[in-house]
Design a protein around this motif. Structure first.
Motif, PDB file in Angstrom:
ATOM      1  N   GLN A   4     -20.219 -48.673   8.513  1.00 54.51           N
ATOM      2  CA  GLN A   4     -21.395 -48.261   7.756  1.00 54.51           C
ATOM      3  C   GLN A   4     -21.165 -47.049   6.871  1.00 54.51           C
ATOM      4  OE1 GLN A   4     -24.263 -47.632  10.814  1.00 54.51           O
ATOM      5  NE2 GLN A   4     -24.939 -49.745  10.807  1.00 54.51           N
ATOM      6  N   HIS A   5     -20.217 -46.202   7.212  1.00 57.30           N
ATOM      7  CA  HIS A   5     -20.051 -44.928   6.501  1.00 57.30           C
ATOM      8  C   HIS A   5     -18.595 -44.710   6.122  1.00 57.30           C
ATOM      9  CE1 HIS A   5     -23.594 -44.396   9.158  1.00 57.30           C
ATOM     10  NE2 HIS A   5     -24.110 -43.968   8.024  1.00 57.30           N
ATOM     11  N   ALA A   6     -18.379 -44.151   4.940  1.00 59.47           N
ATOM     12  CA  ALA A   6     -17.038 -43.789   4.498  1.00 59.47           C
ATOM     13  C   ALA A   6     -16.800 -42.324   4.847  1.00 59.47           C
ATOM     14  CB  ALA A   6     -16.901 -44.028   2.999  1.00 59.47           C
ATOM     15  N   TRP A   7     -16.254 -42.083   6.022  1.00 57.29           N
ATOM     16  CA  TRP A   7     -16.007 -40.724   6.501  1.00 57.29           C
ATOM     17  C   TRP A   7     -14.736 -40.179   5.875  1.00 57.29           C
ATOM     18  CZ3 TRP A   7     -19.521 -38.219   9.396  1.00 57.29           C
ATOM     19  CH2 TRP A   7     -20.482 -38.979  10.082  1.00 57.29           C
ATOM     20  N   VAL A  23     -17.097 -35.783   6.987  1.00 54.36           N
ATOM     21  CA  VAL A  23     -18.329 -35.894   6.227  1.00 54.36           C
ATOM     22  C   VAL A  23     -18.432 -37.305   5.662  1.00 54.36           C
ATOM     23  CG1 VAL A  23     -19.592 -34.995   4.228  1.00 54.36           C
ATOM     24  CG2 VAL A  23     -18.190 -33.458   5.598  1.00 54.36           C
ATOM     25  N   ALA A  24     -19.635 -37.854   5.652  1.00 53.08           N
ATOM     26  CA  ALA A  24     -19.934 -39.119   4.979  1.00 53.08           C
ATOM     27  C   ALA A  24     -21.096 -38.842   4.040  1.00 53.08           C
ATOM     28  CB  ALA A  24     -20.295 -40.214   5.979  1.00 53.08           C
ATOM     29  N   GLU A  25     -20.855 -38.984   2.743  1.00 56.25           N
ATOM     30  CA  GLU A  25     -21.872 -38.668   1.742  1.00 56.25           C
ATOM     31  C   GLU A  25     -22.561 -39.934   1.269  1.00 56.25           C
ATOM     32  OE1 GLU A  25     -19.855 -34.813  -0.256  1.00 56.25           O
ATOM     33  OE2 GLU A  25     -18.738 -36.690  -0.357  1.00 56.25           O
ATOM     34  N   GLY A  26     -23.862 -39.838   1.092  1.00 54.14           N
ATOM     35  CA  GLY A  26     -24.663 -40.964   0.640  1.00 54.14           C
ATOM     36  C   GLY A  26     -26.100 -40.512   0.477  1.00 54.14           C
ATOM     37  N   ALA A  27     -27.052 -41.392   0.802  1.00 54.93           N
ATOM     38  CA  ALA A  27     -28.473 -41.049   0.708  1.00 54.93           C
ATOM     39  C   ALA A  27     -28.794 -39.848   1.596  1.00 54.93           C
ATOM     40  CB  ALA A  27     -29.328 -42.241   1.110  1.00 54.93           C
ATOM     41  N   THR A  28     -28.074 -39.723   2.709  1.00 47.85           N
ATOM     42  CA  THR A  28     -28.067 -38.518   3.528  1.00 47.85           C
ATOM     43  C   THR A  28     -26.603 -38.159   3.747  1.00 47.85           C
ATOM     44  OG1 THR A  28     -28.122 -39.782   5.578  1.00 47.85           O
ATOM     45  CG2 THR A  28     -30.232 -38.982   4.760  1.00 47.85           C
ATOM     46  N   GLN A  47     -29.451 -32.342  -1.038  1.00 44.99           N
ATOM     47  CA  GLN A  47     -29.700 -31.042  -1.656  1.00 44.99           C
ATOM     48  C   GLN A  47     -29.327 -29.903  -0.716  1.00 44.99           C
ATOM     49  OE1 GLN A  47     -31.876 -33.464  -1.104  1.00 44.99           O
ATOM     50  NE2 GLN A  47     -32.978 -33.999  -2.954  1.00 44.99           N
ATOM     51  N   ALA A  48     -29.604 -30.064   0.561  1.00 47.84           N
ATOM     52  CA  ALA A  48     -29.262 -29.031   1.545  1.00 47.84           C
ATOM     53  C   ALA A  48     -27.746 -28.928   1.699  1.00 47.84           C
ATOM     54  CB  ALA A  48     -29.912 -29.340   2.889  1.00 47.84           C
ATOM     55  N   TRP A  49     -27.052 -30.056   1.675  1.00 55.30           N
ATOM     56  CA  TRP A  49     -25.600 -30.047   1.800  1.00 55.30           C
ATOM     57  C   TRP A  49     -24.961 -29.353   0.591  1.00 55.30           C
ATOM     58  CZ3 TRP A  49     -22.284 -30.169   5.454  1.00 55.30           C
ATOM     59  CH2 TRP A  49     -20.935 -30.374   5.178  1.00 55.30           C
TER      60      TRP A  49
END
Length: 61
Positions: A4-7, A23-28, A47-49
């Motif tokens: 599900q995530h590209a870490w 880290v996995a970046e996306g909608a969250t 935005q927080a990241w």
């Protein structure tokens, strides 16, 4: 890495002592400890990241 995530490992993680953050970046933005992946992750709004990373870069160039 899961399906599900590209870490990816943080560029600031030191691979020699296995104290790494992934880290996995996306909608969250998801953050986890590579030594304790089974404990899950922490989710941040993008935005927080961005604000967190900006502050780190300003504090320790």
């Amino acid at each position: 890495m899961d399906a599900q995530h590209a870490w990816h490992k943080s560029s600031y993680s030191n691979g020699s002592n296995n104290n790494c953050v992934e880290v996995a970046e996306g909608a969250t933005v998801l953050v986890r400890d590579t030594q304790h992946r089974d404990l899950g992750h922490i989710a941040y709004p993008p935005q927080a990241w961005v604000a967190f990373v900006s502050d780190l870069q300003a504090w320790c160039p």
